[in-house]
Write a protein that holds these residues in place. Structure first.
Motif, short mmCIF file in Angstrom:
data_model
loop_
_atom_site.label_atom_id
_atom_site.label_comp_id
_atom_site.label_asym_id
_atom_site.label_seq_id
_atom_site.Cartn_x
_atom_site.Cartn_y
_atom_site.Cartn_z
N THR A 168 35.27 37.81 46.95
CA THR A 168 34.42 37.68 48.13
C THR A 168 33.29 36.69 47.86
O THR A 168 32.82 36.01 48.77
CB THR A 168 33.88 39.07 48.55
OG1 THR A 168 34.99 39.96 48.71
CG2 THR A 168 33.13 39.00 49.87
N ILE A 169 32.89 36.57 46.61
CA ILE A 169 31.85 35.59 46.25
C ILE A 169 32.27 34.18 46.67
O ILE A 169 31.43 33.33 46.99
CB ILE A 169 31.53 35.64 44.72
CG1 ILE A 169 30.25 34.85 44.40
CG2 ILE A 169 32.69 35.16 43.87
CD1 ILE A 169 29.00 35.36 45.03
N GLY A 170 33.60 33.93 46.68
CA GLY A 170 34.11 32.61 47.05
C GLY A 170 33.85 32.26 48.51
O GLY A 170 33.98 31.11 48.90
N ASN A 171 33.49 33.24 49.32
CA ASN A 171 33.23 32.94 50.73
C ASN A 171 31.81 32.41 50.95
O ASN A 171 31.38 32.24 52.10
CB ASN A 171 33.50 34.18 51.60
CG ASN A 171 34.96 34.60 51.60
OD1 ASN A 171 35.29 35.77 51.49
ND2 ASN A 171 35.88 33.63 51.68
N PHE A 172 31.11 32.13 49.85
CA PHE A 172 29.77 31.55 49.95
C PHE A 172 29.73 30.21 49.23
O PHE A 172 30.35 30.07 48.17
CB PHE A 172 28.73 32.49 49.32
CG PHE A 172 28.66 33.81 50.05
CD1 PHE A 172 27.78 33.98 51.11
CD2 PHE A 172 29.50 34.86 49.71
CE1 PHE A 172 27.75 35.17 51.81
CE2 PHE A 172 29.47 36.05 50.40
CZ PHE A 172 28.59 36.21 51.45
N GLY A 173 28.99 29.27 49.77
CA GLY A 173 28.80 27.97 49.11
C GLY A 173 27.95 28.16 47.86
O GLY A 173 27.36 29.24 47.68
N LEU A 196 32.43 41.16 38.50
CA LEU A 196 32.70 40.19 39.58
C LEU A 196 34.13 39.67 39.48
O LEU A 196 34.55 39.22 38.42
CB LEU A 196 31.72 39.01 39.41
CG LEU A 196 31.92 37.82 40.35
CD1 LEU A 196 31.35 38.14 41.72
CD2 LEU A 196 31.25 36.58 39.78
N GLY A 197 34.86 39.74 40.59
CA GLY A 197 36.20 39.15 40.64
C GLY A 197 36.11 37.77 41.26
O GLY A 197 35.46 37.61 42.31
N ALA A 198 36.75 36.77 40.65
CA ALA A 198 36.66 35.41 41.19
C ALA A 198 38.00 34.71 41.03
O ALA A 198 38.61 34.75 39.95
CB ALA A 198 35.56 34.64 40.46
N ASP A 199 38.42 34.07 42.08
CA ASP A 199 39.70 33.35 42.06
C ASP A 199 39.51 32.01 41.34
O ASP A 199 38.47 31.35 41.51
CB ASP A 199 40.16 33.13 43.51
CG ASP A 199 41.62 32.77 43.59
OD1 ASP A 199 42.33 32.90 42.58
OD2 ASP A 199 42.06 32.35 44.69
N LEU A 200 40.52 31.63 40.54
CA LEU A 200 40.40 30.41 39.74
C LEU A 200 41.13 29.23 40.40
O LEU A 200 42.10 29.43 41.15
CB LEU A 200 40.95 30.67 38.33
CG LEU A 200 40.19 31.74 37.53
CD1 LEU A 200 40.91 32.04 36.21
CD2 LEU A 200 38.74 31.32 37.27
N ILE A 201 40.66 28.04 40.08
CA ILE A 201 41.27 26.81 40.63
C ILE A 201 42.73 26.73 40.16
O ILE A 201 43.03 27.00 39.00
CB ILE A 201 40.49 25.58 40.13
CG1 ILE A 201 39.06 25.61 40.67
CG2 ILE A 201 41.19 24.27 40.51
CD1 ILE A 201 38.11 24.62 40.02
N GLU A 285 36.09 29.52 57.69
CA GLU A 285 35.89 30.15 56.37
C GLU A 285 36.05 29.12 55.25
O GLU A 285 36.86 28.22 55.35
CB GLU A 285 36.93 31.27 56.16
CG GLU A 285 36.69 32.08 54.88
CD GLU A 285 37.83 33.08 54.61
OE1 GLU A 285 37.56 34.28 54.66
OE2 GLU A 285 38.96 32.63 54.33
N ASN A 286 35.26 29.30 54.22
CA ASN A 286 35.48 28.62 52.94
C ASN A 286 35.81 29.68 51.92
O ASN A 286 35.22 30.77 51.92
CB ASN A 286 34.22 27.90 52.46
CG ASN A 286 33.96 26.65 53.27
OD1 ASN A 286 34.89 25.91 53.60
ND2 ASN A 286 32.70 26.41 53.59
#
Ligand code: SAH
Ligand code: AVI
Length: 325
Positions: A168-173, A196-201, A285-286
């Protein structure tokens, strides 16, 4: 003694003023945009749940596998008798893994505090959790995690650990993401933790498929925002005339979702007219994607130090455990 005058009842049919202001501001911009937090009315929350089960939407599955594989290490990071606060808790599915792991390896939590903007959905999930975990105080808060968090009465002198899975952090710039993590820092206090869960490139094809599935569920989720605006703000979007698009923007490391007008159209929202040229989009959305380096930089900007990053064997998704300075 006469009874005190009753407070005027809130008009349930009146549009939410903040929602209206945000929508009018977003549609007045160039390019047009809408804040993605408004996806999550009751229908949007259900559609997001359906997205998490799609074959193309790998983040939920891979993150869940990391939680299962690292359950003991994560439980030890949370610690015995801690208070777990989940921001944007949705169906709380991932928290169950943590609740079970803490019970098994370090002892039960003192309380679980799920926070979400989707009120009725949150209440249903909290009721279910209380049934399944008798003895665990489940203390839901309906609210926006981009604002300072007002916590309920919590057991005192307990370690607090924030939980923010799902990328969900990815939905913020970049700037907004650090600000959000700062509010979590304030909620857990110095010495508190954050998972924190974060999607990787990764490659663009995998990313675009994850946001444009063959069954069209993500398209429905995206268009539901227009349905919600029509219903709650008295607008007249011809919902099916806006095409769903997912675009990987490699330069900015983000997947963008858009709703694209199929022809020149004029839409009215609360009496204000908005003109769309053919092919003009509303950026809805981003979803930013991260590397280990950008995660470390983000954590540091918000006053956290990353202790560990767990990933899957193909490094598709990351779970970071960090401590508030
Ligand atoms: N944590 C869950 C759900 C992630 S989906 C999981 O990983 O599966 C994102 C959730 O955040 C949704 O439930 C949505 O309602 C909530 N949400 C989105 N923006 C929010 C905001 N600004 N404040 C609070 N909750 C928000
Ligand atoms: C909630 N959030 C992290 C999801 C994401 O991947 O950005 C929302 C979503 N949008 C489209 N599919 C899922």
């Amino acid at each position: 003694m006469s009874a005190p005058a009753a407070a005027p009842a809130a008009d349930a049919s009146a549009p939410d003023q903040t929602f209206l202001t945000d929508v009018l501001a977003g549609l007045s911009g160039d390019p047009k945009s809408l804040p993605c937090k408004y996806f999550y009315d009751a229908a949007g929350s259900r559609l997001f749940e359906a997205i998490t089960a799609l074959p193309e939407y790998y983040p939920t599955r891979i993150e869940a596998a990391i939680f299962r594989d690292q359950a003991e290490a994560i439980a030890r990071f949370v610690g015995p008798g801690a208070v777990l606060i989940e921001f944007g808790s949705g169906n709380s599915e991932k928290s169950r893994v943590l609740l079970d792991a803490c019970g098994e390896y370090v002892g039960a939590l003192a309380a679980y505090v799920p926070q979400d903007i989707s009120g009725p959905f949150l209440e249903t999930v909290a009721r279910r959790l209380r049934n399944e975990y008798p003895g665990l105080p489940v203390l839901p808060i309906i609210g926006d995690f981009t604002q300072p968090v007002t916590l309920p009465d919590l057991p005192p002198h307990r370690r607090r650990v924030g939980f923010f899975p799902g990328s969900t952090i990815g939905n913020f710039g970049p700037g907004a993401a650090a600000k959000v993590l700062r509010t979590f820092h304030d909620a857990v206090g110095p010495g508190g933790g954050l998972i924190l869960g974060a999607d990787l490139i990764k490659d663009g094809a995998t990313l675009e498929a994850a946001y444009d599935d063959a069954a069209g569920v993500t398209a429905q989720f995206n268009r539901n925002l227009l349905t919600r605006i029509n219903r709650e703000l008295g607008a007249d979007f011809p919902v099916d005339r806006f095409r769903h698009e997912a675009r990987w923007n490699a330069e900015q490391s983000r997947v963008e979702m858009h709703l694209v007008a199929d022809a020149p159209r004029t839409v009215t929202v609360a009496g204000r007219r908005f003109d769309f040229a053919e092919g003009e989009s509303i950026h809805t959305e981003n979803s930013y994607k991260f590397s280990r380096e950008t995660l470390h930089a983000l954590a540091a900007e918000a006053g956290f130090t990353i202790e560990t990053i767990w990933t899957d064997p193909r490094e598709q998704f990351a779970v970071a455990a960090m401590t508030a300075e």
